[in-house]
Design a protein around this motif. Structure first.
Motif: not given
Length: 493
Positions: A82-86, A205-209
């Motif tokens: 999931x690093x690319x989407x982060x 950061x919550x949305x990213x998680x």
């Protein structure tokens, strides 16, 4: 300062707020009154950190993995895909805002760190670097460690960090969970110098998680479908006999003639015999990937009967099918909460109910393990934690009688306060609620038997209003009236 949902601090004047927090930090650690109290989530974290002997003046994040070791850890970690989407969600924003994105594992080790070059250089100076560990027990209150300890998103601002070295920083982090097991995989964090704080940091950061968890769920669904297709021939070979395909972790992917099945079957590595919560027996056979569950054709066995007698002035008791089971007060508290929540509780929710905001899910998981060993895994189920038994609890009988308006039944089942020695916030609240409800209905009923029964408990013995009511309703010829009058006279003196 406004405290927002999720534990975000939103200061109007960052510098003034940082000075206020420093005064609060210094006062708390010095044991003197301060200008205000720290936020509850911060106070609980400070307590955990200090209990772990973190030094606020000299604490430093330890380097655990060097660059060579990190490569293997990153390749094998579940968050690597999931690093690319982060990066797409956070890194460009972090660059512009002079922040950096950090991804940790569940133990708090920083595996990835990307962002503005100037911020990365500054972070190196305080060991906010890849390979270091940022759990609360080694470096104190910080967004990454605290979100891993609580399982909730959190923002830590300036002097809310326990260690003074990090008072010039602000950070926000959110946990990421395994969509298959619910276990913590790690945290996603955005950190930066104090002057660059932004009120939307925690929301971002919550949305990213959440995006990361969504992508993990999508990948899991693809793996499940591939596994179903690959293994369906094994299920078809049962020719209508009850069975199911399971994932490597026991989740049910497909079933045939099984009736109701739990979403996950507790299995041992390598398979073997299993017992379902409803008593059915089966065998789990390992496949090249995943498992095949074969169920025996027999009627479900009777569920065990769990009796909880916790409303008493004497020692409480727990029996399973009439057999007395030794238990601790903590286990009695857990059983009380699980009985009150038949739908089940997560480790995080149970920790909050048991210990308040200082609760640690890790402690709860250990207690549940011991309780399952004591009572049996067929009685205490997991995912979520729940009771799989016919529960006969006196505090539930009282509640049921009160709802029906059965004053005599409620009073008869009430023989004392609920777990009188318990300091658990949720148990204490239930204890006070049940006692107050019983007292209210007994006094309102004017029923001599109900009043006498309540008066014989420690809750009613010295209650003047109860004794006066008894003296009024008991007739002259009733020997209990003389006892009540004598006791009333002793209370006057």
């Amino acid at each position: 300062m406004a405290e927002l949902p999720g534990g975000e601090a939103s200061p109007r004047d960052p510098q003034a707020y940082a000075r206020l927090l420093k005064d609060v930090h210094d006062a708390v650690l010095s044991g003197v009154p301060g200008p205000r109290s720290p936020r509850s989530i911060v106070s609980a974290s400070w307590n955990r950190s200090l209990a772990a002997h973190v030094d606020p003046d000299t604490g430093v994040a330890p380097l655990v993995y060097d660059s060579g070791e990190l490569t293997g850890l990153r390749d094998e970690h579940p968050l690597a895909p999931v690093l690319p989407i982060l990066r797409q969600t956070l890194v460009s924003i972090a660059d512009d805002a002079e922040h950096m994105m950090i991804v940790t594992d569940a133990a708090g080790h920083i595996l990835w760190r990307e962002g503005a070059a100037a911020v990365l250089r500054r972070a190196d100076g305080v060991m906010l670097a890849e390979g270091t560990r940022w759990s609360e027990d080694v470096i104190g209150t910080n967004a990454m460690g605290t979100t891993l300890a609580t399982g909730e998103p959190v923002q830590i601002y300036s002097a809310e960090h326990l260690v003074r070295t990090y008072h010039g920083w602000t950070c926000a982090a959110a946990p990421v969970r395994d969509p298959e097991t619910g276990a913590l995989l790690g945290s996603i964090d955005v950190s930066g110098p104090l002057r660059t704080v932004h009120p939307a940091m925690l929301a971002l950061v919550t949305a990213a998680a959440q995006l990361a968890e969504g992508q993990l769920r999508a990948r899991l669904a693809m793996r499940d479908e591939r596994l179903r297709v690959a293994n369906m021939t094994h299920l078809e070979a049962l020719r209508g006999a009850p069975g199911a395909l399971l994932s490597a972790k026991g989740r049910v992917l497909a079933a045939e003639s099984c009736g109701d099945l739990p979403s996950t079957v507790d299995i041992r590595p390598g398979g073997g015999a299993v017992t379902l919560p409803d008593g059915r027996l089966g065998t789990v056979e390992p496949l090249s990937e995943g498992y095949l569950l074969r169920l025996r054709n027999r009627a479900p066995s009777r569920r065990p009967r769990l009796a909880l007698e916790f409303l008493t002035d004497g020692p409480p008791s727990t029996t399973v099918d009439g057999r007395e089971v030794p238990f601790t007060l903590r286990h009695a508290e857990i059983l009380t909460l699980l009985a009150l929540h038949p739908g089940g509780l997560s480790a995080e929710r149970l920790a909050l109910l048991l210990y308040g905001e200082s609760g640690n899910p890790v402690t709860v998981r250990a207690e549940i393990h011991r309780l399952r060993t004591q009572l049996g895994s067929d009685i205490v189920q997991t995912r979520p934690y729940r009771l799989s038994a016919e529960v006969d609890a006196d505090f539930l009988r009282v509640r049921t009688a009160l709802r029906r308006g059965d004053v005599a039944g409620a009073a008869g089942a009430f023989r004392g306060p609920l777990l009188s020695e318990s300091e658990s916030p949720a148990v204490r609240e239930e204890r006070e609620s049940v006692t107050a409800s019983i007292r209210r209905v007994v006094l309102g009923s004017g029923d001599a038997t109900a009043l006498w029964t309540y008066w014989e408990t420690s809750c009613g013995a010295d209650d003047l209003e109860v004794v006066d009511a008894l003296c009024r309703v008991l007739p002259d010829g009733d020997p209990r009236r003389a006892v009540a009058l004598a006791h009333r006279a002793r209370l006057d003196h």
